[in-house]
Write a protein that holds these residues in place. Sequence first.
Motif, mmCIF file in Angstrom:
data_model
loop_
_atom_site.group_PDB
_atom_site.id
_atom_site.type_symbol
_atom_site.label_atom_id
_atom_site.label_comp_id
_atom_site.label_asym_id
_atom_site.label_seq_id
_atom_site.Cartn_x
_atom_site.Cartn_y
_atom_site.Cartn_z
ATOM 1 N N ARG A 1 0.826 -1.198 0.000
ATOM 2 C CA ARG A 1 0.000 0.000 0.000
ATOM 3 C C ARG A 1 0.863 1.253 0.000
ATOM 4 N NH1 ARG A 1 -4.491 -1.588 4.435
ATOM 5 N NH2 ARG A 1 -5.630 -3.017 3.128
ATOM 6 N N THR A 2 1.893 1.180 0.789
ATOM 7 C CA THR A 2 2.807 2.318 0.857
ATOM 8 C C THR A 2 3.478 2.510 -0.489
ATOM 9 O OG1 THR A 2 3.298 1.653 3.129
ATOM 10 C CG2 THR A 2 4.670 3.338 2.209
ATOM 11 N N GLU A 3 3.857 1.446 -1.104
ATOM 12 C CA GLU A 3 4.526 1.523 -2.411
ATOM 13 C C GLU A 3 3.544 2.028 -3.456
ATOM 14 O OE1 GLU A 3 7.670 1.318 -4.896
ATOM 15 O OE2 GLU A 3 7.819 0.854 -2.798
ATOM 16 N N ILE A 4 2.304 1.583 -3.382
ATOM 17 C CA ILE A 4 1.305 2.033 -4.352
ATOM 18 C C ILE A 4 1.026 3.531 -4.152
ATOM 19 C CG2 ILE A 4 -1.130 1.835 -4.993
ATOM 20 C CD1 ILE A 4 -0.906 -1.139 -4.605
ATOM 21 N N LYS A 5 0.961 3.946 -2.938
ATOM 22 C CA LYS A 5 0.703 5.357 -2.637
ATOM 23 C C LYS A 5 1.836 6.222 -3.165
ATOM 24 C CE LYS A 5 -2.217 4.912 1.426
ATOM 25 N NZ LYS A 5 -2.356 5.116 2.838
ATOM 26 N N GLN B 1 3.821 5.545 -5.647
ATOM 27 C CA GLN B 1 3.794 5.553 -7.107
ATOM 28 C C GLN B 1 2.625 6.426 -7.603
ATOM 29 O OE1 GLN B 1 3.902 1.627 -8.746
ATOM 30 N NE2 GLN B 1 6.025 1.291 -8.062
ATOM 31 N N MET B 2 1.518 6.416 -6.881
ATOM 32 C CA MET B 2 0.382 7.249 -7.278
ATOM 33 C C MET B 2 0.699 8.735 -7.101
ATOM 34 S SD MET B 2 -2.946 5.046 -6.384
ATOM 35 C CE MET B 2 -4.099 6.186 -6.883
ATOM 36 N N VAL C 1 3.618 10.033 -7.238
ATOM 37 C CA VAL C 1 4.589 10.365 -8.293
ATOM 38 C C VAL C 1 3.816 10.559 -9.598
ATOM 39 C CG1 VAL C 1 6.532 9.471 -9.652
ATOM 40 C CG2 VAL C 1 6.518 9.232 -7.205
ATOM 41 N N LEU C 2 2.868 9.695 -9.834
ATOM 42 C CA LEU C 2 2.087 9.766 -11.069
ATOM 43 C C LEU C 2 1.230 11.063 -11.086
ATOM 44 C CD1 LEU C 2 1.528 8.064 -13.588
ATOM 45 C CD2 LEU C 2 -0.341 6.989 -12.385
ATOM 46 N N LYS C 3 0.645 11.412 -9.939
ATOM 47 C CA LYS C 3 -0.147 12.636 -9.854
ATOM 48 C C LYS C 3 0.727 13.838 -10.114
ATOM 49 C CE LYS C 3 -3.763 11.309 -6.633
ATOM 50 N NZ LYS C 3 -4.298 11.522 -5.323
ATOM 51 N N LYS C 4 1.903 13.868 -9.626
ATOM 52 C CA LYS C 4 2.827 14.982 -9.813
ATOM 53 C C LYS C 4 3.193 15.071 -11.276
ATOM 54 C CE LYS C 4 5.033 14.990 -5.346
ATOM 55 N NZ LYS C 4 6.249 14.813 -4.610
ATOM 56 N N LYS C 5 3.350 13.968 -11.887
ATOM 57 C CA LYS C 5 3.705 13.984 -13.316
ATOM 58 C C LYS C 5 2.503 14.494 -14.120
ATOM 59 C CE LYS C 5 7.205 10.454 -13.851
ATOM 60 N NZ LYS C 5 7.559 9.216 -14.420
#
Length: 190
Positions: A173-177, A179-180, A182-186
């Motif tokens: 969950r922490t890893e998914i959060k 990555q999400m 990071v994806l939102k920032k992108k």
Amino acid sequence: MEQLSEKSVKPLMANPEHIALHHYNIANEKEEVEDVIEIDDGLDCSLYSTPSVGLSDTVDEKKKRMDSYIKDVAKDCKRNIKQYLKFHEDEAREFRIEYTEKIITVFQQWNLNIKEIGDEEEKLSDAFYQQQKTFKKVRMLQNHTLKGIKHENEEYLKGLENLEDGRLLNNVRTEIKKQMSVLKKKIAGS
């Protein structure tokens, strides 16, 4: 035997109590005087009118015929014995030959059987060593596979423990959060 003269026969005839028995010895093939037997038959030999020389010739002739007969009988006996012995010697020889041939055949068969048994033993020994090598390879493969299964099982059990503890799920969950975010920032930065 010397010829008996008329004078020498008369004293014998006058005293007929002593008669020499002639015995033919087959083993030594000779005539022997065996015993002197005393005979008292009460005959008065002076009553006979036959000349003593004629009696002597008759006795000699009978003696020669008897000797000839005995020799013929002895020859026949010897011939029969020789034939009998030859027959049995021939039979014994045949028996020995037959026995020897059978023994030789048995020993040849025995040697052949021993050779065949040796060949079979060698084949079985080779097959045994091949199976032993195959068994060792299979055992090594099984041990290797067993180690791999054991290692995978240990990993699985670790993963299960992590799932039960929730650490793995939390980590995921922490890893998914991350990555999400990071994806939102992108996405926001573009």
